[in-house]
Design a protein around this motif. Structure first.
Motif, PDB file in Angstrom:
ATOM      1  N   SER A 134      -8.630 -28.634  23.222  1.00 53.49           N
ATOM      2  CA  SER A 134      -8.103 -28.672  21.870  1.00 53.49           C
ATOM      3  C   SER A 134      -8.012 -30.142  21.469  1.00 53.49           C
ATOM      4  O   SER A 134      -8.379 -31.020  22.261  1.00 53.49           O
ATOM      5  CB  SER A 134      -6.714 -28.023  21.881  1.00 53.49           C
ATOM      6  OG  SER A 134      -6.148 -28.041  20.597  1.00 53.49           O
ATOM      7  N   SER A 135      -7.488 -30.413  20.267  1.00 50.02           N
ATOM      8  CA  SER A 135      -7.325 -31.811  19.861  1.00 50.02           C
ATOM      9  C   SER A 135      -6.204 -32.442  20.685  1.00 50.02           C
ATOM     10  O   SER A 135      -5.125 -31.875  20.845  1.00 50.02           O
ATOM     11  CB  SER A 135      -7.005 -31.856  18.367  1.00 50.02           C
ATOM     12  OG  SER A 135      -5.892 -32.666  18.110  1.00 50.02           O
ATOM     13  N   TRP A 268      -3.932 -22.835  25.680  1.00 53.60           N
ATOM     14  CA  TRP A 268      -5.122 -22.238  25.076  1.00 53.60           C
ATOM     15  C   TRP A 268      -5.627 -21.223  26.091  1.00 53.60           C
ATOM     16  O   TRP A 268      -5.073 -21.116  27.197  1.00 53.60           O
ATOM     17  CB  TRP A 268      -6.181 -23.323  24.814  1.00 53.60           C
ATOM     18  CG  TRP A 268      -6.208 -24.273  25.955  1.00 53.60           C
ATOM     19  CD1 TRP A 268      -6.964 -24.199  27.083  1.00 53.60           C
ATOM     20  CD2 TRP A 268      -5.354 -25.415  26.124  1.00 53.60           C
ATOM     21  NE1 TRP A 268      -6.637 -25.221  27.932  1.00 53.60           N
ATOM     22  CE2 TRP A 268      -5.653 -25.977  27.374  1.00 53.60           C
ATOM     23  CE3 TRP A 268      -4.353 -26.002  25.317  1.00 53.60           C
ATOM     24  CZ2 TRP A 268      -5.005 -27.118  27.860  1.00 53.60           C
ATOM     25  CZ3 TRP A 268      -3.713 -27.125  25.799  1.00 53.60           C
ATOM     26  CH2 TRP A 268      -4.039 -27.687  27.054  1.00 53.60           C
ATOM     27  N   ASN A 269      -6.687 -20.522  25.754  1.00 49.33           N
ATOM     28  CA  ASN A 269      -7.181 -19.481  26.658  1.00 49.33           C
ATOM     29  C   ASN A 269      -8.095 -20.108  27.725  1.00 49.33           C
ATOM     30  O   ASN A 269      -9.194 -20.563  27.415  1.00 49.33           O
ATOM     31  CB  ASN A 269      -7.941 -18.432  25.836  1.00 49.33           C
ATOM     32  CG  ASN A 269      -8.384 -17.253  26.673  1.00 49.33           C
ATOM     33  OD1 ASN A 269      -8.731 -17.413  27.836  1.00 49.33           O
ATOM     34  ND2 ASN A 269      -8.385 -16.070  26.075  1.00 49.33           N
ATOM     35  N   ASP A 272     -11.626 -18.515  28.086  1.00 51.08           N
ATOM     36  CA  ASP A 272     -12.567 -18.985  27.057  1.00 51.08           C
ATOM     37  C   ASP A 272     -13.066 -20.395  27.371  1.00 51.08           C
ATOM     38  O   ASP A 272     -14.218 -20.733  27.076  1.00 51.08           O
ATOM     39  CB  ASP A 272     -11.891 -19.004  25.676  1.00 51.08           C
ATOM     40  CG  ASP A 272     -11.624 -17.606  25.144  1.00 51.08           C
ATOM     41  OD1 ASP A 272     -12.165 -16.631  25.710  1.00 51.08           O
ATOM     42  OD2 ASP A 272     -10.864 -17.487  24.155  1.00 51.08           O
ATOM     43  N   SER A 276     -16.906 -21.266  27.848  1.00 50.46           N
ATOM     44  CA  SER A 276     -17.590 -22.224  26.969  1.00 50.46           C
ATOM     45  C   SER A 276     -18.237 -23.344  27.774  1.00 50.46           C
ATOM     46  O   SER A 276     -19.364 -23.753  27.482  1.00 50.46           O
ATOM     47  CB  SER A 276     -16.604 -22.831  25.962  1.00 50.46           C
ATOM     48  OG  SER A 276     -16.023 -21.820  25.186  1.00 50.46           O
ATOM     49  N   THR A 298     -21.942 -21.871  22.119  1.00 49.83           N
ATOM     50  CA  THR A 298     -21.014 -21.451  23.170  1.00 49.83           C
ATOM     51  C   THR A 298     -20.867 -19.922  23.163  1.00 49.83           C
ATOM     52  O   THR A 298     -19.766 -19.387  23.277  1.00 49.83           O
ATOM     53  CB  THR A 298     -19.631 -22.128  22.998  1.00 49.83           C
ATOM     54  OG1 THR A 298     -19.207 -21.978  21.637  1.00 49.83           O
ATOM     55  CG2 THR A 298     -19.680 -23.600  23.322  1.00 49.83           C
ATOM     56  N   MET A 301     -18.053 -17.588  21.706  1.00 49.70           N
ATOM     57  CA  MET A 301     -17.072 -18.513  21.132  1.00 49.70           C
ATOM     58  C   MET A 301     -17.633 -19.258  19.917  1.00 49.70           C
ATOM     59  O   MET A 301     -16.936 -20.061  19.308  1.00 49.70           O
ATOM     60  CB  MET A 301     -16.611 -19.527  22.183  1.00 49.70           C
ATOM     61  CG  MET A 301     -15.843 -18.927  23.343  1.00 49.70           C
ATOM     62  SD  MET A 301     -14.277 -18.207  22.822  1.00 49.70           S
ATOM     63  CE  MET A 301     -13.379 -19.693  22.384  1.00 49.70           C
ATOM     64  N   VAL A 304     -19.997 -25.670  19.361  1.00 45.56           N
ATOM     65  CA  VAL A 304     -19.201 -26.897  19.215  1.00 45.56           C
ATOM     66  C   VAL A 304     -20.128 -27.998  18.680  1.00 45.56           C
ATOM     67  O   VAL A 304     -21.328 -27.971  18.914  1.00 45.56           O
ATOM     68  CB  VAL A 304     -18.580 -27.362  20.561  1.00 45.56           C
ATOM     69  CG1 VAL A 304     -17.500 -26.402  21.030  1.00 45.56           C
ATOM     70  CG2 VAL A 304     -19.646 -27.558  21.644  1.00 45.56           C
ATOM     71  N   MET A 314     -12.299 -27.147  21.756  1.00 48.69           N
ATOM     72  CA  MET A 314     -12.441 -25.706  21.651  1.00 48.69           C
ATOM     73  C   MET A 314     -11.520 -25.117  20.574  1.00 48.69           C
ATOM     74  O   MET A 314     -11.953 -24.899  19.462  1.00 48.69           O
ATOM     75  CB  MET A 314     -12.195 -25.068  23.016  1.00 48.69           C
ATOM     76  CG  MET A 314     -12.724 -23.656  23.146  1.00 48.69           C
ATOM     77  SD  MET A 314     -12.292 -22.898  24.740  1.00 48.69           S
ATOM     78  CE  MET A 314     -10.504 -22.840  24.646  1.00 48.69           C
ATOM     79  N   SER A 315     -10.262 -24.869  20.898  1.00 48.20           N
ATOM     80  CA  SER A 315      -9.407 -24.194  19.911  1.00 48.20           C
ATOM     81  C   SER A 315      -7.972 -24.689  20.017  1.00 48.20           C
ATOM     82  O   SER A 315      -7.625 -25.389  20.966  1.00 48.20           O
ATOM     83  CB  SER A 315      -9.440 -22.687  20.150  1.00 48.20           C
ATOM     84  OG  SER A 315      -9.039 -22.423  21.478  1.00 48.20           O
ATOM     85  N   ASP A 316      -7.119 -24.278  19.078  1.00 49.75           N
ATOM     86  CA  ASP A 316      -5.729 -24.743  19.081  1.00 49.75           C
ATOM     87  C   ASP A 316      -4.906 -24.066  20.171  1.00 49.75           C
ATOM     88  O   ASP A 316      -5.164 -22.921  20.520  1.00 49.75           O
ATOM     89  CB  ASP A 316      -5.087 -24.436  17.721  1.00 49.75           C
ATOM     90  CG  ASP A 316      -5.680 -25.313  16.622  1.00 49.75           C
ATOM     91  OD1 ASP A 316      -6.483 -26.210  16.953  1.00 49.75           O
ATOM     92  OD2 ASP A 316      -5.330 -25.093  15.449  1.00 49.75           O
TER      93      ASP A 316
END
Ligand code: RAM
Length: 332
Positions: A134-135, A268-269, A272, A276, A298, A301, A304, A314-316
């Motif tokens: 994530s960020s 996060w997961n 996943d 990815s 990905t 998913m 990217v 990836m995600s939050d």
């Protein structure tokens, strides 16, 4: 005697033929090594589940799940050297140190092996791209906010991290420190390291409680550290006094939420993430080029897009508490 030698020669020849058969078969499969910080960590086992899922979807991909027994760069260098000797097609690593593993990974790339980092990064010269969960700024702010949200009167917090050289935890801690002024009244008194070992993390949490009797929260941005801290706080009879938070797995933290040792935590997961990373390693090993602006598929998913350091996110992170943990505790 003669006969015996002959028999063992035949046995030797058929063994050699068998081995040739194996390596011919192996050549058909793309071998992707998922190198983790250390074996025996639930987070990485969940990521491996995702890697296996990607392999099954792609077909002709073999995942080699490997890593040292403790979270050291030295241990990972040995693993990398052995993967180079085996001639794997790709290495996807969560690094224990951004610099120390880079020379071994550079050697791997010189031999034609695709190298990416994921979860915990490697410096740019040691990998083709890096996949962040994530960020970094978002994770840094999240771990601090999780503590601050349950401290209406402010007070002391301490961070219990993984290893002192872990790229990901160090980046998240730096990001948290940057936004600390946005949380007036929250006093970060210490940062300690449990090396993603349960017993060391437990002792470090005990040390924090002994050194800071007014401590209100332990923030552990590591799945191993948060669980060990929860156990230490529970064993010390300090549930309700010290809130343990940070990044954890719902499957491991359900008891801590039920007991009240943890009000909430995030993650996060990891399935996943492993999925990815494997999809990206496969794409690059199949000819996709990692360069700024490149979009890499990905699978389920999506895709990217690489930034100017060839990194992507990836995600939050998602927050878990008593209201939702039961829905997730059987998944990861
Ligand atoms: C531990 C590891 C991993 C990190 C998670 C949150 O499992 O340190 O690198 O991403 O915690």
């Amino acid at each position: 005697m003669k006969r015996r030698i002959f028999t063992s020669m035949v046995a030797g020849m058929s063994l050699a033929a068998g081995l040739m058969g194996t390596s011919a078969m192996a050549q058909d499969n793309m071998r992707i090594a998922l190198v983790v910080k250390a074996l025996g960590i639930g987070f990485f086992e969940a990521a491996a589940e995702g890697a296996e899922e990607a392999a099954a979807e792609l077909g002709n991909v073999e995942v080699i799940y490997t890593g040292p027994t403790d979270t050291t760069a030295e241990g990972q260098i040995e693993v990398i050297n052995s993967l180079i000797a085996q001639g794997v097609d790709a290495i996807a690593i969560s690094a224990n140190d951004p610099d120390a593993v880079a020379p071994a990974l550079k050697r791997a790339m010189q031999r034609g092996i695709t190298v990416i980092s994921w979860d915990s990064g490697v410096n740019e010269e040691g990998r083709m791209m890096h996949l962040n969960p994530s960020s970094t700024a978002l994770i840094g702010n999240t771990i601090l906010k999780l503590a601050a949200d349950h401290m209406p009167d402010g007070g002391q917090v301490a961070i219990l991290s993984a290893s002192a050289t872990a790229t990901n935890q160090n980046a998240w801690i730096a990001a948290a420190e940057e936004v600390l002024p946005n949380y007036p009244g929250i006093d970060l008194v210490a940062t300690v390291y449990g090396d993603d070992l349960s017993d060391k993390s437990y002792r470090e949490a005990q040390g924090l409680m002994a050194s800071y009797p007014d401590l209100k929260a332990i923030i552990a941005p590591t799945t191993v550290g948060i669980l060990a801290s929860c156990q230490a706080v529970s064993d010390a009879g300090k549930i309700g006094e010290i809130n343990v938070t940070g990044l954890g797995l719902p499957s491991e933290m359900a008891g801590c939420v039920a007991s009240g040792a943890t009000e909430s935590f995030a993650i996060w997961n990891p399935i996943d993430l492993g999925y990815s990373a494997t999809m990206i390693a496969h794409a690059l090993a199949s000819g996709a080029v990692a360069e700024p602006g490149a979009e890499i598929s990905t699978g389920r998913m999506g895709s990217v897009t690489l930034d100017d350091t060839n990194s992507a996110a990836m995600s939050d992170p998602f927050t878990y508490d008593a209201s939702n943990i039961d829905q997730f505790k059987d998944i990861f």
